[in-house]
Design a protein around this motif. Structure first.
Motif, PDB file in Angstrom:
ATOM      1  N   ASN A 120       0.857  -1.186   0.000  1.00  0.00           N
ATOM      2  CA  ASN A 120       0.000   0.000   0.000  1.00  0.00           C
ATOM      3  C   ASN A 120       0.896   1.239   0.000  1.00  0.00           C
ATOM      4  OD1 ASN A 120      -2.206   1.705   0.165  1.00  0.00           O
ATOM      5  ND2 ASN A 120      -2.422   1.466   2.393  1.00  0.00           N
ATOM      6  N   VAL A 121       1.264   1.674  -1.183  1.00  0.00           N
ATOM      7  CA  VAL A 121       2.208   2.781  -1.339  1.00  0.00           C
ATOM      8  C   VAL A 121       1.442   3.993  -1.866  1.00  0.00           C
ATOM      9  CG1 VAL A 121       4.400   3.505  -2.347  1.00  0.00           C
ATOM     10  CG2 VAL A 121       3.963   1.070  -1.932  1.00  0.00           C
ATOM     11  N   SER A 122       1.561   5.119  -1.202  1.00  0.00           N
ATOM     12  CA  SER A 122       0.799   6.291  -1.610  1.00  0.00           C
ATOM     13  C   SER A 122       1.413   6.922  -2.854  1.00  0.00           C
ATOM     14  CB  SER A 122       0.740   7.319  -0.480  1.00  0.00           C
ATOM     15  OG  SER A 122       1.906   8.113  -0.444  1.00  0.00           O
ATOM     16  N   SER A 123       0.560   7.477  -3.701  1.00  0.00           N
ATOM     17  CA  SER A 123       1.024   8.143  -4.913  1.00  0.00           C
ATOM     18  C   SER A 123       1.882   9.362  -4.574  1.00  0.00           C
ATOM     19  CB  SER A 123      -0.175   8.573  -5.769  1.00  0.00           C
ATOM     20  OG  SER A 123      -0.909   7.448  -6.206  1.00  0.00           O
ATOM     21  N   ASN A 127      -0.245  11.009 -12.425  1.00  0.00           N
ATOM     22  CA  ASN A 127       0.499   9.991 -13.164  1.00  0.00           C
ATOM     23  C   ASN A 127       0.668   8.722 -12.338  1.00  0.00           C
ATOM     24  OD1 ASN A 127       2.406  12.710 -14.358  1.00  0.00           O
ATOM     25  ND2 ASN A 127       1.057  11.486 -15.638  1.00  0.00           N
ATOM     26  N   PHE A 128       0.912   8.885 -11.049  1.00  0.00           N
ATOM     27  CA  PHE A 128       1.118   7.698 -10.205  1.00  0.00           C
ATOM     28  C   PHE A 128      -0.204   7.016  -9.879  1.00  0.00           C
ATOM     29  CE2 PHE A 128       5.132   9.899  -9.688  1.00  0.00           C
ATOM     30  CZ  PHE A 128       6.022   8.846  -9.838  1.00  0.00           C
ATOM     31  N   ASN A 129      -1.273   7.767  -9.767  1.00  0.00           N
ATOM     32  CA  ASN A 129      -2.588   7.132  -9.641  1.00  0.00           C
ATOM     33  C   ASN A 129      -2.892   6.296 -10.881  1.00  0.00           C
ATOM     34  OD1 ASN A 129      -3.114   8.280  -7.126  1.00  0.00           O
ATOM     35  ND2 ASN A 129      -4.153  10.065  -7.998  1.00  0.00           N
ATOM     36  N   GLN A 130      -2.525   6.850 -12.031  1.00  0.00           N
ATOM     37  CA  GLN A 130      -2.737   6.138 -13.287  1.00  0.00           C
ATOM     38  C   GLN A 130      -1.855   4.893 -13.355  1.00  0.00           C
ATOM     39  OE1 GLN A 130      -1.780   8.211 -17.162  1.00  0.00           O
ATOM     40  NE2 GLN A 130      -3.991   8.483 -17.126  1.00  0.00           N
ATOM     41  N   MET A 131      -0.625   5.011 -12.853  1.00  0.00           N
ATOM     42  CA  MET A 131       0.282   3.869 -12.833  1.00  0.00           C
ATOM     43  C   MET A 131      -0.310   2.719 -12.021  1.00  0.00           C
ATOM     44  SD  MET A 131       4.231   3.819 -11.457  1.00  0.00           S
ATOM     45  CE  MET A 131       4.758   5.062 -12.640  1.00  0.00           C
ATOM     46  N   ILE A 144       2.179  -2.946  -6.860  1.00  0.00           N
ATOM     47  CA  ILE A 144       3.271  -2.013  -6.586  1.00  0.00           C
ATOM     48  C   ILE A 144       3.794  -2.314  -5.188  1.00  0.00           C
ATOM     49  CG2 ILE A 144       3.893   0.401  -6.214  1.00  0.00           C
ATOM     50  CD1 ILE A 144       1.971   1.143  -8.440  1.00  0.00           C
ATOM     51  N   LEU A 145       5.069  -2.653  -5.113  1.00  0.00           N
ATOM     52  CA  LEU A 145       5.717  -2.944  -3.839  1.00  0.00           C
ATOM     53  C   LEU A 145       6.473  -1.703  -3.375  1.00  0.00           C
ATOM     54  CD1 LEU A 145       7.313  -6.441  -4.640  1.00  0.00           C
ATOM     55  CD2 LEU A 145       4.958  -5.907  -3.977  1.00  0.00           C
ATOM     56  N   HIS A 179       9.564   6.977   5.782  1.00  0.00           N
ATOM     57  CA  HIS A 179       9.856   7.604   4.496  1.00  0.00           C
ATOM     58  C   HIS A 179      10.029   6.528   3.426  1.00  0.00           C
ATOM     59  CE1 HIS A 179      11.693  11.106   7.005  1.00  0.00           C
ATOM     60  NE2 HIS A 179      10.376  11.216   6.868  1.00  0.00           N
ATOM     61  N   LEU A 180       9.362   6.683   2.308  1.00  0.00           N
ATOM     62  CA  LEU A 180       9.480   5.712   1.223  1.00  0.00           C
ATOM     63  C   LEU A 180      10.888   5.752   0.652  1.00  0.00           C
ATOM     64  CD1 LEU A 180       7.887   3.651  -0.532  1.00  0.00           C
ATOM     65  CD2 LEU A 180       7.493   5.529  -2.152  1.00  0.00           C
TER      66      LEU A 180
END
Length: 304
Positions: A149-152, A176-180, A191-192, A200-201
């Protein structure tokens, strides 16, 4: 006749994709036409009321030599099987090139057969590395910090940090990341991510799955621990993990013994050398010189 497609012809173009791109999964094609496809970006060749060929240009903004420039990716160049080898592609490409020469400095294309596009001034400028991992290359470690569960917003921030060392990358935003995420889900992917102890990611990977493999189509990371965390997690899902990176990322330094293959990924065309040279105060005469003019490596990991 070559013209812009009409909005009511979307299903016609979609059916053409099903015939011309049988390697693409149905879910992906449906996703593409729901989320990416726009009639205003599409030109068609039509004769006797039949749409025989189509081509799309997807516009983007690219960071090139510290300036944001307008560019596009040519995709979906297709001709119905019964009308192939009649010069349709040449006619469409000539119209597309006439448009881009008046609108863009640089235009890109994803070409699985580069020889088809070289006559139109395109040249392979960006290669990928595919690095293959098995459990022999990465020891088992804790999955602490790993997430599905990685936030855009976190992905965008990490991407912006990662690409600072590169040139030629697309300007992305949260959309773009929501679309990804939607694209990955449409293909049965995940998405890992890996978050450090401060939350922090530090890495994310866009993963697709086959029966035996995890394919990381995009892998963004800040350090070797973060990368190892993702590869270790992926190896728990499948026995083989293939990580796709830019050509300058040689993962053999961190993981001796892994298998690495280079392959062409993105072709480009420079539409106005004189304007490019005046804009950037250089004296480039070839595509290679244009793409080497910043002195920084390229990151052009876009499919459209």
């Amino acid at each position: 006749m070559i013209k812009k497609v009409e909005s009511g012809q979307t299903n016609t173009i979609k059916k053409m994709w099903y015939q011309c791109f049988p390697q693409e999964e149905e879910k992906y094609i449906e996703y593409y036409f729901d989320e990416i496809y726009k009639p205003e970006n599409t030109i068609i060749l039509i004769e006797n009321g039949i749409v025989q060929s189509s081509l799309q240009r997807i516009p983007h903004e690219m960071m090139f030599n510290n300036r944001v420039i307008r560019t596009s990716m040519i995709v979906g160049v297709a001709t119905l099987p019964q009308y192939q080898k009649q010069g349709n592609m040449k006619k469409l490409m000539q119209v597309a090139i006439d448009e881009i020469e008046h609108q863009e400095l640089i235009t890109c294309i994803q070409a699985y057969n580069p020889a088809l596009y070289e006559p139109y001034g395109f040249k392979m400028v960006y290669n990928h590395k595919e690095t293959t991992f098995t459990r022999n290359h990465v020891q088992k470690i804790s999955n602490e910090g790993c997430s599905y569960n990685v936030s855009s917003e976190d992905m965008l921030q990490l991407y912006a940090t990662f690409v600072k060392r590169f040139n030629g990358y697309y300007i992305r935003d949260v959309k773009n990341f929501n679309q990804m995420k939607k694209e990955s889900a449409a293909q049965g992917g995940k998405i890992l991510g890996y978050y450090n102890e401060k939350g922090h990611l530090q890495a994310y990977a866009v993963c697709l799955f086959t029966n035996k493999e995890v394919v990381m189509e995009e892998c963004i990371y800040l350090n070797s621990l973060a990368l190892t965390k993702l590869i270790n997690l992926a190896l728990q899902i499948r026995g083989i993990v293939k990580v796709h990176t830019s050509e300058v990322e040689d993962l053999r330094i961190l993981y001796p013994g892994v298998e690495v293959k280079d392959y062409g990924f993105t072709m480009a065309r420079v539409n106005d050398f004189d304007l490019f040279n005046r804009l950037y105060q250089v004296n480039a005469t070839t595509i290679d010189e244009v793409f080497a003019s910043s002195g920084r490596p390229l990151y052009m990991n876009e499919f459209y």
